[in-house]
Design a protein around this motif. Structure first.
Motif, PDB file in Angstrom:
ATOM      1  N   SER A  36       0.852  -1.187   0.000  1.00 15.35           N
ATOM      2  CA  SER A  36       0.000   0.000   0.000  1.00 15.35           C
ATOM      3  C   SER A  36       0.887   1.235   0.000  1.00 15.35           C
ATOM      4  O   SER A  36       1.894   1.280   0.703  1.00 15.35           O
ATOM      5  CB  SER A  36      -0.895   0.041   1.240  1.00 15.35           C
ATOM      6  N   VAL A  37       0.487   2.230  -0.782  1.00  9.01           N
ATOM      7  CA  VAL A  37       1.224   3.484  -0.860  1.00  9.01           C
ATOM      8  C   VAL A  37       0.239   4.617  -0.625  1.00  9.01           C
ATOM      9  O   VAL A  37      -0.730   4.770  -1.372  1.00  9.01           O
ATOM     10  CB  VAL A  37       1.911   3.649  -2.237  1.00  9.01           C
ATOM     11  N   GLY A  38       0.501   5.389   0.428  1.00 13.19           N
ATOM     12  CA  GLY A  38      -0.328   6.550   0.735  1.00 13.19           C
ATOM     13  C   GLY A  38       0.333   7.803   0.205  1.00 13.19           C
ATOM     14  O   GLY A  38       1.556   7.937   0.224  1.00 13.19           O
ATOM     15  N   VAL A  39      -0.465   8.731  -0.282  1.00 10.56           N
ATOM     16  CA  VAL A  39       0.034   9.959  -0.893  1.00 10.56           C
ATOM     17  C   VAL A  39      -0.158  11.120   0.071  1.00 10.56           C
ATOM     18  O   VAL A  39      -1.206  11.257   0.701  1.00 10.56           O
ATOM     19  CB  VAL A  39      -0.700  10.220  -2.234  1.00 10.56           C
ATOM     20  N   ASN A  40       0.855  11.978   0.167  1.00 11.87           N
ATOM     21  CA  ASN A  40       0.800  13.175   0.996  1.00 11.87           C
ATOM     22  C   ASN A  40      -0.206  14.141   0.376  1.00 11.87           C
ATOM     23  O   ASN A  40       0.039  14.723  -0.672  1.00 11.87           O
ATOM     24  CB  ASN A  40       2.198  13.809   1.070  1.00 11.87           C
ATOM     25  N   VAL A  41      -1.344  14.305   1.037  1.00 13.54           N
ATOM     26  CA  VAL A  41      -2.436  15.097   0.470  1.00 13.54           C
ATOM     27  C   VAL A  41      -2.067  16.584   0.365  1.00 13.54           C
ATOM     28  O   VAL A  41      -2.469  17.256  -0.593  1.00 13.54           O
ATOM     29  CB  VAL A  41      -3.749  14.889   1.256  1.00 13.54           C
ATOM     30  N   MET A  42      -1.280  17.116   1.288  1.00 14.96           N
ATOM     31  CA  MET A  42      -0.891  18.528   1.215  1.00 14.96           C
ATOM     32  C   MET A  42       0.008  18.789   0.016  1.00 14.96           C
ATOM     33  O   MET A  42      -0.177  19.791  -0.688  1.00 14.96           O
ATOM     34  CB  MET A  42      -0.203  18.965   2.516  1.00 14.96           C
ATOM     35  N   ASP A  47       1.352  21.411  -4.363  1.00 15.74           N
ATOM     36  CA  ASP A  47       2.391  21.334  -5.398  1.00 15.74           C
ATOM     37  C   ASP A  47       1.961  20.519  -6.618  1.00 15.74           C
ATOM     38  O   ASP A  47       2.701  20.446  -7.591  1.00 15.74           O
ATOM     39  CB  ASP A  47       3.670  20.707  -4.826  1.00 15.74           C
ATOM     40  N   ARG A  48       0.788  19.890  -6.520  1.00 17.16           N
ATOM     41  CA  ARG A  48       0.305  18.990  -7.580  1.00 17.16           C
ATOM     42  C   ARG A  48       1.349  17.933  -7.915  1.00 17.16           C
ATOM     43  O   ARG A  48       1.661  17.648  -9.054  1.00 17.16           O
ATOM     44  CB  ARG A  48      -0.093  19.769  -8.827  1.00 17.16           C
ATOM     45  N   GLU A  49       1.914  17.384  -6.826  1.00 10.67           N
ATOM     46  CA  GLU A  49       2.973  16.397  -6.950  1.00 10.67           C
ATOM     47  C   GLU A  49       2.615  15.182  -6.102  1.00 10.67           C
ATOM     48  O   GLU A  49       2.198  15.322  -4.956  1.00 10.67           O
ATOM     49  CB  GLU A  49       4.293  17.011  -6.471  1.00 10.67           C
ATOM     50  N   LEU A  50       2.750  13.997  -6.684  1.00  9.22           N
ATOM     51  CA  LEU A  50       2.496  12.765  -5.939  1.00  9.22           C
ATOM     52  C   LEU A  50       3.749  12.403  -5.146  1.00  9.22           C
ATOM     53  O   LEU A  50       4.792  12.097  -5.721  1.00  9.22           O
ATOM     54  CB  LEU A  50       2.146  11.617  -6.875  1.00  9.22           C
ATOM     55  N   VAL A  51       3.643  12.455  -3.820  1.00 12.28           N
ATOM     56  CA  VAL A  51       4.754  12.116  -2.940  1.00 12.28           C
ATOM     57  C   VAL A  51       4.240  11.096  -1.930  1.00 12.28           C
ATOM     58  O   VAL A  51       3.292  11.375  -1.192  1.00 12.28           O
ATOM     59  CB  VAL A  51       5.289  13.367  -2.203  1.00 12.28           C
ATOM     60  N   ALA A  52       4.859   9.931  -1.903  1.00 15.14           N
ATOM     61  CA  ALA A  52       4.451   8.889  -0.963  1.00 15.14           C
ATOM     62  C   ALA A  52       4.868   9.289   0.439  1.00 15.14           C
ATOM     63  O   ALA A  52       6.007   9.672   0.676  1.00 15.14           O
ATOM     64  CB  ALA A  52       5.080   7.563  -1.345  1.00 15.14           C
ATOM     65  N   ASP A  53       3.919   9.210   1.380  1.00 16.34           N
ATOM     66  CA  ASP A  53       4.269   9.472   2.770  1.00 16.34           C
ATOM     67  C   ASP A  53       3.999   8.281   3.674  1.00 16.34           C
ATOM     68  O   ASP A  53       4.364   8.277   4.836  1.00 16.34           O
ATOM     69  CB  ASP A  53       3.581  10.731   3.303  1.00 16.34           C
ATOM     70  N   GLN A  92      16.211  17.249   1.279  1.00 16.35           N
ATOM     71  CA  GLN A  92      15.363  16.885   0.148  1.00 16.35           C
ATOM     72  C   GLN A  92      14.395  15.758   0.480  1.00 16.35           C
ATOM     73  O   GLN A  92      13.470  15.506  -0.261  1.00 16.35           O
ATOM     74  CB  GLN A  92      16.225  16.439  -1.038  1.00 16.35           C
ATOM     75  N   ALA A  93      14.630  15.074   1.573  1.00 14.61           N
ATOM     76  CA  ALA A  93      13.835  13.893   1.898  1.00 14.61           C
ATOM     77  C   ALA A  93      12.438  14.286   2.357  1.00 14.61           C
ATOM     78  O   ALA A  93      12.261  15.229   3.121  1.00 14.61           O
ATOM     79  CB  ALA A  93      14.524  13.089   2.987  1.00 14.61           C
ATOM     80  N   ALA A  94      11.466  13.565   1.881  1.00 14.02           N
ATOM     81  CA  ALA A  94      10.088  13.775   2.304  1.00 14.02           C
ATOM     82  C   ALA A  94       9.851  13.009   3.598  1.00 14.02           C
ATOM     83  O   ALA A  94      10.545  12.047   3.903  1.00 14.02           O
ATOM     84  CB  ALA A  94       9.143  13.272   1.223  1.00 14.02           C
ATOM     85  N   ASN A  95       8.859  13.462   4.361  1.00 16.60           N
ATOM     86  CA  ASN A  95       8.442  12.683   5.514  1.00 16.60           C
ATOM     87  C   ASN A  95       7.823  11.405   5.004  1.00 16.60           C
ATOM     88  O   ASN A  95       6.960  11.427   4.116  1.00 16.60           O
ATOM     89  CB  ASN A  95       7.411  13.462   6.326  1.00 16.60           C
ATOM     90  N   VAL A  96       8.246  10.276   5.575  1.00 20.06           N
ATOM     91  CA  VAL A  96       7.709   9.003   5.123  1.00 20.06           C
ATOM     92  C   VAL A  96       7.701   8.010   6.278  1.00 20.06           C
ATOM     93  O   VAL A  96       8.584   8.024   7.136  1.00 20.06           O
ATOM     94  CB  VAL A  96       8.512   8.443   3.915  1.00 20.06           C
ATOM     95  N   LEU A  97       6.663   7.193   6.293  1.00 16.46           N
ATOM     96  CA  LEU A  97       6.543   6.099   7.245  1.00 16.46           C
ATOM     97  C   LEU A  97       6.461   4.813   6.443  1.00 16.46           C
ATOM     98  O   LEU A  97       5.563   4.656   5.607  1.00 16.46           O
ATOM     99  CB  LEU A  97       5.293   6.258   8.113  1.00 16.46           C
ATOM    100  N   VAL A  98       7.411   3.913   6.671  1.00 16.71           N
ATOM    101  CA  VAL A  98       7.426   2.617   5.999  1.00 16.71           C
ATOM    102  C   VAL A  98       7.127   1.566   7.058  1.00 16.71           C
ATOM    103  O   VAL A  98       7.818   1.491   8.080  1.00 16.71           O
ATOM    104  CB  VAL A  98       8.789   2.342   5.322  1.00 16.71           C
ATOM    105  N   ASP A  99       6.104   0.750   6.823  1.00 17.83           N
ATOM    106  CA  ASP A  99       5.687  -0.285   7.755  1.00 17.83           C
ATOM    107  C   ASP A  99       5.738  -1.621   7.031  1.00 17.83           C
ATOM    108  O   ASP A  99       4.995  -1.834   6.065  1.00 17.83           O
ATOM    109  CB  ASP A  99       4.270   0.019   8.258  1.00 17.83           C
ATOM    110  N   ILE A 100       6.624  -2.498   7.481  1.00 21.27           N
ATOM    111  CA  ILE A 100       6.835  -3.788   6.825  1.00 21.27           C
ATOM    112  C   ILE A 100       6.510  -4.883   7.831  1.00 21.27           C
ATOM    113  O   ILE A 100       6.979  -4.847   8.969  1.00 21.27           O
ATOM    114  CB  ILE A 100       8.292  -3.911   6.325  1.00 21.27           C
ATOM    115  N   ARG A 101       5.733  -5.864   7.395  1.00 25.07           N
ATOM    116  CA  ARG A 101       5.310  -6.950   8.290  1.00 25.07           C
ATOM    117  C   ARG A 101       5.512  -8.307   7.620  1.00 25.07           C
ATOM    118  O   ARG A 101       5.238  -8.476   6.436  1.00 25.07           O
ATOM    119  CB  ARG A 101       3.822  -6.828   8.628  1.00 25.07           C
ATOM    120  N   ASN A 102       6.012  -9.245   8.410  1.00 26.08           N
ATOM    121  CA  ASN A 102       6.113 -10.650   8.023  1.00 26.08           C
ATOM    122  C   ASN A 102       6.967 -10.864   6.765  1.00 26.08           C
ATOM    123  O   ASN A 102       6.463 -11.221   5.708  1.00 26.08           O
ATOM    124  CB  ASN A 102       4.726 -11.260   7.838  1.00 26.08           C
TER     125      ASN A 102
END
Length: 173
Positions: A36-42, A47-53, A92-102
């Protein structure tokens, strides 16, 4: 299969039985039951830019090999090549949360004949402009003690002073 939905935190794409292949390679870098990839709505609105957060990966497997000369190979790709292709400065890094399971990990050390099988029950990487935090729960073979919990934090200060604080906790090591 792919599913798109709008959650309270913003748009999210979910892929079932997902595979990610490196450019110019036939090797899958990632095979997972669900990604699953969530997009930073702000950023999307301003910015009309898709950035995964938010990135979530469920039920995967990975091969990690140590070559005789000490290099680390992940899914057939040298870790230096893999890390170098994604080198991003803290500013340059965007805020991101990566959650990996199993995740089943097959670790092959250069001086061992048999691989070591591990299970990463959970791995969370949370990065923002101030810090990077990694939390992991790893199921080890009984010979290594059963389970270890790891936490690592790096505060984003001057590059020359970027220090990791690491803690590990386990029973039976």
């Amino acid at each position: 299969d792919m599913n798109a939905r709008w959650r309270l935190s913003g748009p999210e794409l979910t892929f079932q039985n997902a595979a990610l292949t490196a450019t110019g390679s036939n090797t899958n870098m990632l095979d997972a039951r669900e990604v699953s990839v969530g997009v930073n709505v702000m950023r999307l609105l301003s910015d009309r830019e898709l950035v995964a957060d938010r990135i979530s990966i469920l039920d995967s497997a990975i091969d990690i090999t140590q070559s005789p000369d000490g290099r680390w190979i992940v899914q057939g790709v040298d870790i230096e090549e893999l890390a170098g292709s994604r080198d991003v400065g803290a500013e340059q890094a965007a805020n991101v949360l990566v959650d990996i399971r199993n995740v089943d990990v097959r670790l092959m050390l250069a001086d061992q004949e048999q691989p070591i099988a591990l299970v990463v029950a959970s791995l969370e990487i949370d990065r923002n402009e101030r810090r990077t935090r990694i939390r992991a729960q790893i199921e080890l073979p009984e010979a290594f003690g059963g389970r270890v919990n790891l936490t690592a934090v790096q505060r984003q200060e001057e590059e020359s002073q970027a220090i990791w604080q690491v803690t590990a906790d386990s029973r039976g090591l």
